[in-house]
Design a protein around this motif. Structure first.
Motif, mmCIF file in Angstrom:
data_model
loop_
_atom_site.group_PDB
_atom_site.id
_atom_site.type_symbol
_atom_site.label_atom_id
_atom_site.label_comp_id
_atom_site.label_asym_id
_atom_site.label_seq_id
_atom_site.Cartn_x
_atom_site.Cartn_y
_atom_site.Cartn_z
ATOM 1 N N ALA A 304 134.803 107.490 51.883
ATOM 2 C CA ALA A 304 135.994 107.025 52.592
ATOM 3 C C ALA A 304 137.237 107.836 52.221
ATOM 4 C CB ALA A 304 136.231 105.548 52.291
ATOM 5 N N ARG A 305 137.171 108.620 51.135
ATOM 6 C CA ARG A 305 138.341 109.343 50.657
ATOM 7 C C ARG A 305 138.134 110.856 50.590
ATOM 8 N NH1 ARG A 305 137.546 104.488 48.946
ATOM 9 N NH2 ARG A 305 139.280 103.077 48.441
ATOM 10 N N GLN A 332 124.386 113.397 50.499
ATOM 11 C CA GLN A 332 125.298 112.998 51.567
ATOM 12 C C GLN A 332 125.768 114.214 52.372
ATOM 13 O OE1 GLN A 332 125.737 109.614 51.963
ATOM 14 N NE2 GLN A 332 124.207 109.663 50.313
ATOM 15 N N ARG A 333 126.603 113.941 53.373
ATOM 16 C CA ARG A 333 127.221 114.985 54.189
ATOM 17 C C ARG A 333 128.742 114.845 54.093
ATOM 18 N NH1 ARG A 333 123.438 118.809 56.165
ATOM 19 N NH2 ARG A 333 121.448 117.681 56.439
ATOM 20 N N MET A 334 129.439 115.957 54.095
ATOM 21 C CA MET A 334 130.896 115.916 54.059
ATOM 22 C C MET A 334 131.424 115.277 55.348
ATOM 23 S SD MET A 334 131.493 117.175 51.116
ATOM 24 C CE MET A 334 133.274 117.357 51.130
ATOM 25 N N PRO A 335 132.492 114.481 55.265
ATOM 26 C CA PRO A 335 133.027 113.780 56.448
ATOM 27 C C PRO A 335 133.466 114.750 57.543
ATOM 28 C CG PRO A 335 134.000 112.952 54.404
ATOM 29 C CD PRO A 335 133.241 114.181 54.039
ATOM 30 N N GLN A 336 133.555 114.231 58.754
ATOM 31 C CA GLN A 336 133.901 115.053 59.913
ATOM 32 C C GLN A 336 135.284 115.683 59.778
ATOM 33 O OE1 GLN A 336 131.957 115.934 62.496
ATOM 34 N NE2 GLN A 336 130.313 114.888 61.377
ATOM 35 N N GLU A 337 136.203 115.016 59.097
ATOM 36 C CA GLU A 337 137.571 115.533 58.982
ATOM 37 C C GLU A 337 137.687 116.631 57.936
ATOM 38 O OE1 GLU A 337 136.646 112.451 58.495
ATOM 39 O OE2 GLU A 337 137.419 111.240 60.172
#
Length: 967
Positions: A304-305, A332-337
């Motif tokens: 989330a951060r 995991q995968r890095m967030p879209q942003e």
């Protein structure tokens, strides 16, 4: 080369801001130059003390300046480091200073450590600058040449400069510092967190103290203003973490922490293992399931951060936990942003002696081409991190003090750290500025209530309320506290986050406890018709009274029955912030004829009226409609003005409009408000019974012991606070209301992590709140605790009410089952049979009378041998119970009594014992000893019964003979 732009002997009056200090290619900040001047003056004068400087303030540069100044002043300097990584960092600063190239530098490090490119002078104190790790010095303590070298170092006026001195107070290292101090050397500490939970101080051998002998202080604000550090934005994510875990898992984690705390007696040790038990190789299936929940929750918190984070550092409390979390994060995968959206995060797992790396979802070596399993050096890893090759660093106490990776901007505290020092050090890893990434702040995420507790402690000190915070914070010097205040103040959202978290805790605790604290009406109770219930009339602020008369045909007199109704909210007994679903009414009743008093805690006034009717107080129509006389009005007015009942919390009194109302007022206030005090005391007793869940408590209660205080519900907490306020008011009206003595009272807990809101139950009162965290003090207080339990002046309460087994164990009682309680009850009954009066006195003492032969036999008794005479044998056994380790005491009231009797050759002498002390020591005996003592008591009681019967018969016979003779 002179190290200062000013003369070396610059006076104290020189403005520190006007100084310019250049060390190699670096120019010191104004605050650094000021501190360097202060350090030079301390070195010149041989003064010992501490420099307090926040993380990122440049303590390595200050240490280099101290070395340059010591060399310039002709004094050797020993710079101590907690580890070789910090030593390398400081040595790099020294190498950049031209004036130190002529200095003779020596090293105390591990044999495998190589520092710099030049040949190393190892293990020698005959040098100008000595760089050492703490353990390398400790390992030389058996070397006589080394010890003689320390003496010579001290005689040369040597300085022991301790970098990160909060980690340097180990007992063995203290011996080294002591040797230097005795020889004439001095000690200086550089630290960001100058406090330890073990109470030790590395400056103690030099006759100084870190906290109170401050050479200089770099304030948080001036370091921040220099641009060397960035502010911290706090993210209190404990509620989010708990929502991911679920309520059941949260309770199990809290229970595990409290169990660890009870076992270790150390907040630091317990907090460092709060999550670790669930990750142990031999963990149960249920614990492994919770471990998976913990890992999943932290992954979601990071995710989330992560979109705006350059580099995250996560701090775990065990190796197994960190490994499990590292593997989960790597998948995991890095967030879209994120700039690397969709790719696997690059994760490094770092603990002492082991480093593992994941890239693209698989484990690799230091570079992506290296195979896993190859040993990786810590410094190489940190250099790779500084080069931007990682997204997450997961560690266990391996990336703390001295770690300088300025890219860190997301700091996650994945443990329940309670100690103020480690939390500040961990935060410091992300407070260094980094121009390349335009870093403006770090996000410090807390999932274990650590910031909540530290903030409340510091805030209590800010409000000059030291009793509401832990001892660790209470003793901090003002400059040190101000560092934390500034740290918190830079985030304007923190206080709101703290209040929201506090509200979450209260709600969760309230939802977890469905207990009812009021006295419920029993359908079998009879209180009559509605029109016969008493009608309370106003008496004083938040108080009402009702009464009736009753004619006694035997005494030919009227007697009264009276009920005092107290609105706990309106009267201020409940605090302004008390929860709103507490029982509102406290009713206490009094029967003048029988002297009986009872009290009930009720949810509504209607229920309170029914309880009053149940005990016999009904509506008296004739009495109610009669008007008070002028004489009664004048008498009541005079009583209302008398001290001590004219208290601010009682006035204004209400004007009486009926005979019942004025009679109640007179009865309550006459004789210095003795009846008002008695009814409030009865009400207070009922209030604490409902708060603790205990029964049959007496007004003489001296202490409440809290078990697992942080799990106590808001309702129970507010009832405890109400009891404290009501008892405070009792003392204001009648300080000697119990047994004509001042009645002390306190609340105590063995949990050093107790929350401020629990401590606040005694706020606005004169009562104490004590935390017993010292094992030696706990052991010393066992006798008093045991006595208090035996005479019912101490009660223990936990989240679900009384915790008798727990407090009996704390008191040292050997057993906690029904059989043990039966033996203790039998012991007390046997004592009553033995004492001269046939019952225990009001002072809770018994007296056993011995004749000359009996007390002489006691004086010559030896443990383990039964005496011939039963009374002598039982007195001997009771004295051994009061002694230590099963031996006859050589001092004490009983010993002195027997000595006095022997010295004066007295025919008979009464030996007195304190019943509570006897019962407490009896409960602490082993079961075989308890049975043996009880058998001795029964034997003596039988002998005493037969002897008393014989003496009565002889006296009757003698009386009969005299009557016959008189005829």
């Amino acid at each position: 080369m002179r190290p200062l732009s000013k003369p070396a002997d610059a006076s104290d009056g020189v403005s520190a801001i006007s100084l310019i200090r250049v060390l190699g290619d670096k120019q010191a900040e104004p605050y650094q130059a000021r501190i360097m001047l202060s350090l030079r003056q301390a070195i010149r004068r041989g003064r010992s003390g501490a420099v307090l400087a926040p993380t990122g303030s440049g303590k390595s540069l200050m240490a280099a300046a101290a070395a340059e100044d010591a060399f310039d002043l002709g004094k050797p300097i020993l710079i101590l480091h907690p580890d070789s990584s910090l030593l390398r960092q400081n040595y790099a600063q020294l190498q950049a200073i031209p004036s130190l190239r002529k200095a003779r530098v020596a090293f105390f490090v591990a044999k495998t450590e190589v520092i710099g490119n030049d040949p190393m002078l190892r293990n020698s104190l005959n040098a100008d600058v000595i760089m050492a790790t703490n353990m390398s010095l400790v390992n030389k303590l058996d070397d006589e040449d080394f010890l003689r070298g320390l003496d010579e170092f001290g005689r040369r006026g040597g300085i022991a400069l301790i970098d990160e001195g909060h980690k340097a107070a180990a007992e063995q290292l203290s011996k080294i510092l002591q040797r230097i101090a005795w020889a004439g050397g001095s000690g200086i500490v550089l630290t960001a967190t100058p406090f330890r939970t073990d109470g030790q101080d590395p400056l103690d051998p030099f006759g100084a103290s870190i906290e109170h002998d401050l050479i200089d202080v770099a304030t948080y604000d001036e370091v921040l203003a220099s641009g060397r550090t960035v502010r911290t934005r706090f993210d209190i994510a404990t509620g989010e973490f708990e929502r991911h875990l679920g309520a059941d898992a949260v309770r199990l984690i809290e229970t595990a922490f409290l169990a660890l705390l009870a076992e270790s007696k150390s907040v630091d040790q317990a907090s460092q293992q709060a999550f670790s038990r669930f990750f142990k190789p031999d963990a149960s299936e249920g614990d492994r399931a919770i471990a998976e929940l913990i890992v999943a929750a932290l992954v979601r918190i990071w995710d989330a951060r992560a979109a705006t984070a350059v580099l995250a550092m996560i701090h775990c409390d065990s190796v197994e936990f960190a490994k499990a979390l590292s593997g989960a994060l790597a998948a995991q995968r890095m967030p879209q942003e994120h700039s690397r959206a969709g790719e696997h995060p690059r994760v490094a797992f770092v603990v002492a002696g082991e480093i593992r790396i994941w890239r693209n979802g698989r484990e690799t070596g230091l570079s992506s081409d290296d195979a896993p399993g190859r040993k990786i050096k810590r410094d190489d890893l940190l250099n790779t991190a500084r080069a931007g090759e990682f997204d997450i660093l997961v560690n266990v106490n391996a990336l703390g003090v001295g770690t300088d990776v300025p890219q860190i901007d997301l700091n996650i505290l994945a443990c329940q750290e309670r100690s103020i020092g480690p939390v500040k050090q961990i935060s410091g890893r992300g407070e260094r500025s980094h121009k390349a990434t335009r870093k403006t702040h770090q996000v410090f995420v807390d999932v274990g209530n650590s910031i909540l507790r530290i903030f409340n402690d510091i805030d209590a000190m800010r409000r000059n309320d030291p009793e509401r915070c832990r001892r660790q914070v209470r003793g901090l010097a003002a400059p040190i506290r101000e560092q934390f205040e500034a740290w918190f103040d830079k985030d304007p959202t923190l206080r709101d986050q703290i209040e929201e978290r506090q509200r979450q805790i209260w709600l969760r605790l309230g939802e977890s406890d469905r207990e009812h604290y009021e006295d419920p009406l029993d359908p079998s109770m009879s209180w009559g018709e509605e029109d016969t219930l008493p009608l309370p009339k106003p008496f004083a602020l938040g108080m009402m009274a009702a009464g009736m008369r009753r004619y006694d045909s035997e005494t030919k007199k009227f007697s009264s029955r009276l009920a005092l109704f107290c609105d706990l909210y309106q009267s201020g007994i409940y605090g302004a912030e008390a929860v709103q679903d507490l029982p509102r009414w406290l009713v206490a009743t009094h029967d003048e004829k029988t002297g009986a008093q009872q009290a009930f805690l009720c949810s509504t006034l209607d229920v309170a009226r029914k309880y009053a009717a149940f005990v016999g107080i009904r509506y008296d129509g004739e009495y109610e409609q009669s008007l008070p006389s002028d004489k009664q009005r004048r008498f009541l007015a005079s009583l209302q003005k008398e001290k001590p009942q004219a208290q601010p919390w009682l006035v204004p009194f209400t004007d009486a409009m009926s005979a019942t109302q004025i009679a109640c007022g007179i009865d309550l206030l006459k004789d210095r408000a003795v009846l008002l005090v008695a009814l409030l005391a009865a009400g207070a007793t009922r209030l604490i019974e409902r708060a603790t869940g205990a029964h049959g408590l007496q007004p003489k209660l001296r202490s409440i012991i809290l078990d697992r205080p942080n799990q106590i519900t808001p309702q129970r907490r507010d009832l405890l606070a109400a009891y404290c306020r009501l008892r405070q008011r009792l003392g204001e009206i009648s300080p000697l209301w119990f047994d004509r003595k001042v009645a002390p009272f306190s609340i105590t807990t063995y949990d050093p992590s107790v929350l401020p809101e629990i401590r606040n139950v005694v706020s606005a009162t004169g009562f104490g709140f004590f935390v017993i965290e010292d094992p030696d003090k706990e052991e010393a207080l066992k006798p008093r605790l045991a006595e208090g339990l035996m005479n019912a002046s101490i009660v223990a309460v936990g989240p679900k009410g009384p915790t008798e087994a727990w407090i009996r164990q704390k008191a040292g009682f050997t057993r906690h089952d029904d059989a043990a309680r039966a033996r203790e009850h039998g012991f007390r009954l046997a004592l009553e049979d033995l004492c001269d009066a046939g019952k225990i006195s009001r002072q809770s003492t018994i007296a056993i009378t011995l004749n000359r032969l009996e007390y002489v036999e006691v004086a010559s008794a030896k443990p383990g041998r039964e005496l011939t005479r039963a009374m002598a044998d039982v007195v001997k056994d009771l004295m051994i119970v009061l002694g230590q380790d099963g031996q006859m005491p050589i001092e004490g009231a009983q010993v002195e009594a027997i000595r006095t009797a022997i010295a004066n050759n007295i025919p008979e002498w009464a030996v007195e014992f304190q019943v509570a002390k006897l019962c407490a020591r009896y409960a602490q005996q082993t079961v075989p000893n308890q049975k043996k003592i009880l058998k001795s008591l029964e034997r003596a009681a039988t002998f005493k019964k037969n002897r008393d019967a014989f003496l009565r018969a002889r006296q009757q016979a003698s009386t009969g003979d005299r009557k016959v003779a008189s005829r």
